[in-house]
Design an enzyme around this catalytic site. Structure first.
Site, PDB file in Angstrom:
ATOM      1  N   ASP A   6      10.722  -4.573  -8.918  1.00 54.21           N
ATOM      2  CA  ASP A   6       9.391  -3.393  -8.687  1.00 54.21           C
ATOM      3  C   ASP A   6       8.380  -2.868  -9.192  1.00 54.21           C
ATOM      4  OD1 ASP A   6       8.508  -2.906  -6.161  1.00 54.21           O
ATOM      5  OD2 ASP A   6       9.627  -1.914  -5.149  1.00 54.21           O
TER       6      ASP A   6
HETATM    7  C1  BGC Z   1       6.935  -1.605  -3.683  1.00 55.96           C
HETATM    8  C2  BGC Z   1       7.049  -3.116  -2.824  1.00 55.96           C
HETATM    9  C3  BGC Z   1       5.502  -4.620  -2.892  1.00 55.96           C
HETATM   10  C4  BGC Z   1       5.587  -3.604  -4.699  1.00 55.96           C
HETATM   11  C5  BGC Z   1       4.053  -4.561  -4.984  1.00 55.96           C
HETATM   12  C6  BGC Z   1       5.946  -1.770  -5.072  1.00 55.96           C
HETATM   13  O1  BGC Z   1       5.469  -0.238  -4.669  1.00 55.96           O
HETATM   14  O2  BGC Z   1       7.963  -0.882  -3.017  1.00 55.96           O
HETATM   15  O3  BGC Z   1       7.569  -3.209  -1.315  1.00 55.96           O
HETATM   16  O4  BGC Z   1       6.501  -5.398  -2.640  1.00 55.96           O
HETATM   17  O5  BGC Z   1       4.834  -2.605  -4.469  1.00 55.96           O
HETATM   18  O6  BGC Z   1       2.738  -4.169  -4.620  1.00 55.96           O
END
Ligand code: BGC
Length: 735
Positions: free
Chosen positions: A293
C-alpha cells in the site's frame, strides 16, 4: 591446398555457429508474441541487469494527484526503466508519451504498467461497494466493473487497485464504504464478480484491466474504527473471518494483490511472511505480484519493526511484497541488499518474473500504447448509464414503511427538504476516480423527472449537513405545512467516509435530527432519504419518521432510481449487507457473532442489545410467502451431497425481486461457531402471484464444515440446521 580448404570450411562452420548463436541472442524471444508468456518472461529476465530488475519493482506517480491522503513530491524525471506508475490523468496522451520513453529509450524496452484507483466506476460512477452488496446481484456488479474497466483502459489505465474485500464490522471506520460489508462469504462473491468484470476472460483485451485484491489482510479490524491502526487478529479469526474473500478472489484469477497497512497481532501485513508467502504464493499458488500500500513499506519504521528504510525494504521484500508503491525503499536499497546477501537473487528473480508476467498477460509488450479516442467514445455510454442506474436501483434499501406510506400517490404535494436534496457532489461518495459531480442527477431533479405533471414539489433546504444554524427550520416547516408529505433528504458528506475518514459516532449530526424533529411538529408524514458511506445510528430518526430509504452514495444515477422507488415505478429489492446498530455503543455488532455462554444475560442496561436493523433486512412493496425448507435427505454422510429447496410466492400486488439468504447453524462443534453463517444467496424476479423455487446444493465440507487456525477445513458428524428467514430444518451428518 587441401589443408587450406579444410581450414576454410572449418572457419565457415564455426562462424555460422557463432552467427546462429548471436542471432539467437539477438532474436529477442521476449518480443515474439508467438512465444508463451513463461518463455518470454524467462528470456527477458536473463537479459536484465540487477539495476534493471530492481527498477521493475517500483511504482511512482504520473499526473496531478488530488488525493489528500497520499501526497508526495511528484517524481518529475521518470526513469524509462520504471516498473509502474499511478496514472492520474484521464486521457491516454500523457501515458503514451511516457510509455514511448520506456519502450524506445530504455535498453530492453520494457513497457510501464499504469495503475489507478478505479473503485466504483471511472467516469460513470456507480454506487459504493457497500451499497452494491445490498443489491445481492453479483451479475450486475460484474457488468458495472466491466464498464469501469472499459472506461479506464481506454483512458490509459491497465490496472485497478480494486476490489477491496476487507470484511468490516465497525461503521466508524470510513473504509467500510469500500468493501462489501460484514460477511466473509458476501465479500468473497462480490469480490470475485468484480474481478471477472474488470479482467473479462483475458486481461489483454482492449477493454479489460488487471484487478488488485486489497488490502491483504484484516484491515477491516482496525481498532475502534480508526484508520491505519493496529488490528488484533488470532489465527482462528484470520481464517474464519478475513481470508475467504482473498482465497476466492485468487481462485477467480485476480492478477495482483495489495498488502495491508495494519499491524496484524504484532506482524504488519507489509512484513508478514505467513500471509504473503506461505499462504498466498505457496498454498494458493498465486503467480502474479503483490504491491505494497502507499508508503506502507517505509511505515514499517513507524510501526516499530524496522529501524530504517533499508531494513524496511528487506523485511517487506523477504516477506513477499514485490512492488514498492511510493516508498522510495526498493529503488534505493534493494540492489545493495542483494549484493550484501540479505535478499537472495533467487527471490529477486522470482519477484521480477511476477511483475513481468502480469505485463505480458496484459499484452503490454505487444500493444504498449492506448489508442486515442474521444471522451464521447469512452465515457457515459448509454449502456453504461443503464447499468449504473440499475445497480443503484437494486442497492437502495427500504428500511421502514409504516402504513405503506410509500409509494406516494399521484397528485401529492411534496415538500422536499434537507441538505442532500440538491447535492450532486455528495451522491458520488469517496474514491470517485474521474467522476464528475455535474453528471449526477440530484434527488430533487430525480423527483422532478419522475413526478412531472403528477405531483407538485416544494423545496426548502432546512439546514446544512452539520453545524448549529437552525435559521432555515421555519421555512422548512412552512413548506411542509403547505404539502401533503415531507421527503427529508439527509446524510453524510462524501468526505466523511473513505480512507482516513473515521467518525466517533455513526449517527447523523444532531442538526439533521433536530430538523426532522421540527418537521414532525407539522403532523405531516415524513419520508427520510438517507445517503451515507456507512451504516447509520437511526434510533431517534426512526421514531420520527413514517418511512426510511437507505440510498447510500448511489453514484451519478442518483435521484432517478430513488424517485422511481418513491413513485412505485420500481419495487425496492435491496437488503442490508451490514448491520445497522441501535446505537454506536453496540459496535462491534454483526449477525454472525459467536454464541455467548449466557444468552439470557450480558445485555446492555441502557439500550437494547439487538440491532435496529439486522443483516439482510430490507422491505418490498409486495409480500412474499415462504414455504417450508425441503431437503433431499435428512441424514447424509460427510462425502454425500444434499439439496435444500424453498418455494417463495409473491402474494402482494406488484412484481418484485426477492433475495433468499441460506444460512447454516452448527449447534455443537469442536470450535465454537457463529449463531448463523451465510452460505449462499440468490435473487430472482417473482411476478405477482408467481412462485419461484430457490435451491441450495449443499456440500458438507464446504457448507457445514469449519476452518481451523491453519486454514484447514473439517466437517464433523452431528446435527446441523439449514435456515432461511424464520424457517429451519435439521439434518444429520454421519461419518
Ligand atoms: C490506499 C489504497 C489505494 C492506494 C493508492 C492507499 O492509501 O490505502 O487503497 O489503492 O492508496 O491510491
Amino acid at each position: 591446398m587441401k589443408k587450406i580448404r579444410v581450414i576454410y570450411l572449418f572457419t565457415l562452420i564455426l562462424s555460422s555457429v557463432n552467427i546462429w548463436a548471436q542471432y539467437q541472442k539477438d532474436a529477442l524471444l521476449y518480443k515474439d508474441p508467438n512465444q508463451s508468456v513463461e518463455r518470454r518472461v524467462e528470456d527477458l529476465l536473463s537479459r536484465m541487469t540487477l539495476e534493471e530488475k530492481v527498477m521493475q519493482l517500483n511504482q511512482y506517480t504520473l499526473g496531478r494527484n488530488d488525493n489528500a491522503n497520499n501526497m508526495a513530491d511528484p517524481i518529475n524525471d521518470i526513469p524509462a526503466e520504471i516498473g509502474s506508475l499511478i496514472y492520474f490523468s484521464s486521457n491516454p496522451d500523457l501515458r503514451n508519451q511516457v510509455q514511448k520513453k520506456a519502450v524506445e529509450t530504455s535498453r530492453l524496452g520494457i513497457p510501464i504498467l499504469f495503475g489507478y484507483d478505479v473503485i466504483h466506476g471511472y467516469r460513470t460512477v456507480y454506487p459504493i461497494s457497500l451499497a452494491q452488496a445490498c443489491s445481492w446481484n453479483p451479475t450486475l456488479v460484474q457488468q458495472a466493473c466491466a464498464v469501469a474497466a472499459q472506461e479506464a483502459r481506454m483512458s490509459g489505465v491497465d490496472w485497478t487497485f480494486s476490489p477491496m474485500v476487507d470484511v468490516a464490522r465497525d461503521g466508524r471506520w470510513g473504509r467500510v464504504s469500500e468493501g462489501y460489508g460484514e460477511d466473509p462469504y458476501t465479500n468473497a462473491v462480490f469480490g470475485a464478480a468484480s474481478i471477472k468484470g474488470y479482467q473479462g476472460n483475458d486481461i489483454s483485451g482492449s477493454k479489460n484491466v488487471a484487478a488488485c485484491l486489497k488490502h491483504y489482510v484484516g484491515y477491516g479490524a482496525s481498532e475502534a474504527g480508526r484508520d491505519y491502526v493496529y488490528t488484533e487478529i488470532s489465527r482462528q479469526t484470520l481464517w474464519d473471518t478475513y481470508m475467504l474473500p482473498y482465497e476466492e478472489g485468487v481462485k477467480a484469477g485476480a492478477a495482483t494483490l495489495m498488502s495491508c497497512f495494519n499491524d496484524i497481532s504484532g506482524t504488519p501485513g507489509t512484513a508478514n511472511h505467513y500471509i504473503l508467502t506461505e499462504i498466498l504464493k505457496k498454498r494458493w499458488g498465486h503467480d502474479g505480484f503483490v504491491v505494497s500500500d502507499w508508503g506502507a513499506i517505509e511505515q514499517l519504521r513507524s510501526q516499530g519493526v524496522a529501524k530504517d528504510r533499508k531494513e524496511a525494504a528487506m523485511k517487506a521484500f523477504n516477506a513477499g511484497v514485490e512492488m514498492d508503491m511510493m516508498n522510495q525503499c526498493y529503488n534505493n536499497h534493494l540492489a545493495t541488499l542483494v549484493k550484501e546477501g540479505k535478499v537472495s537473487e533467487e527471490l529477486l528473480n522470482d519477484a521480477v518474473k511476477r511483475v513481468l508476467r502480469v505485463k505480458f498477460r496484459l499484452g503490454l509488450f505487444d500493444n504498449p500504447y492506448t489508442p486515442s479516442s474521444t471522451e464521447k467514445e469512452r465515457f457515459l455510454l448509454p449502456e453504461s448509464l443503464k447499468i449504473a442506474e440499475k445497480l443503484a436501483e437494486e442497492s437502495i434499501v427500504l428500511l421502514k414503511n409504516e402504513d405503506n406510506v410509500l409509494p406516494l400517490k399521484n397528485g401529492s404535494k411534496i415538500a422536499v427538504v434537507g441538505p442532500m436534496a440538491k447535492s450532486q457532489w455528495h451522491l458520488l461518495g469517496s474514491w470517485r476516480a474521474h467522476g464528475n459531480a455535474e453528471d449526477a442527477v440530484t434527488i430533487y431533479a430525480g423527483l422532478e423527472n419522475e413526478f412531472k405533471n403528477r405531483a407538485r414539489l416544494l423545496y426548502a433546504s432546512g439546514c446544512d449537513f452539520d453545524g448549529e444554524d437552525k435559521s432555515g427550520f421555519e421555512e422548512a416547516k412552512a413548506t411542509a405545512r403547505d404539502a401533503d408529505v415531507i421527503i427529508a433528504c439527509l446524510g453524510e458528506k462524501a468526505q466523511w467516509s473513505g480512507e482516513n475518514a473515521s467518525r466517533s459516532t455513526i449517527a447523523l449530526p444532531s442538526i439533521q435530527e433536530e430538523l426532522v424533529a421540527a418537521l414532525k411538529e407539522t403532523g405531516k408524514p415524513i419520508i427520510l432519504l438517507l445517503s451515507s458511506g456507512r451504516p447509520l445510528e437511526l434510533n431517534r430518526l426512526e421514531k420520527l419518521s413514517d418511512a426510511m430509504l437507505q440510498v447510500w452514495q448511489p453514484g451519478i444515477a442518483g435521484g432517478n432510481p430513488i424517485a422511481g422507488i418513491i413513485a412505485g415505478r420500481i419495487n425496492p429489492s435491496g437488503k442490508l449487507s451490514i448491520t445497522f446498530p441501535y446505537s454506536t455503543g453496540q459496535i462491534p455488532i454483526y449477525y454472525n457473532q459467536r454464541k455467548s455462554g449466557r444468552t439470557h444475560q450480558g445485555k446492555y442496561q441502557d439500550i437494547p442489545s439487538t440491532p435496529l436493523y439486522g443483516f439482510a433486512h430490507g422491505l418490498s412493496y409486495t409480500n412474499y410467502e415462504y414455504g417450508d425448507i425441503k431437503i433431499s435427505s435428512e441424514k447424509i454422510r460427510k462425502k454425500d451431497k444434499l439439496t435444500a429447496e424453498i418455494a417463495v410466492t409473491n402474494t402482494g400486488g406488484m412484481d418484485g425481486m426477492e433475495t433468499v439468504h441460506w444460512f447454516i447453524y452448527d449447534p455443537v462443534s469442536t470450535t465454537s461457531r457463529p449463531v448463523k453463517e451465510l452460505k449462499l444467496f440468490e435473487k430472482q424476479l417473482i411476478r405477482e402471484g408467481e412462485t419461484k423455487v430457490f435451491r441450495f446444493e449443499i456440500d458438507p465440507l464446504r457448507d457445514l464444515g469449519f476452518i481451523d487456525g491453519n486454514g484447514d477445513r473439517f466437517v464433523e458428524a452431528g446435527e446441523y440446521y439449514v435456515m432461511v428467514n424464520d424457517k429451519k430444518v435439521k439434518l444429520e451428518v454421519e461419518d
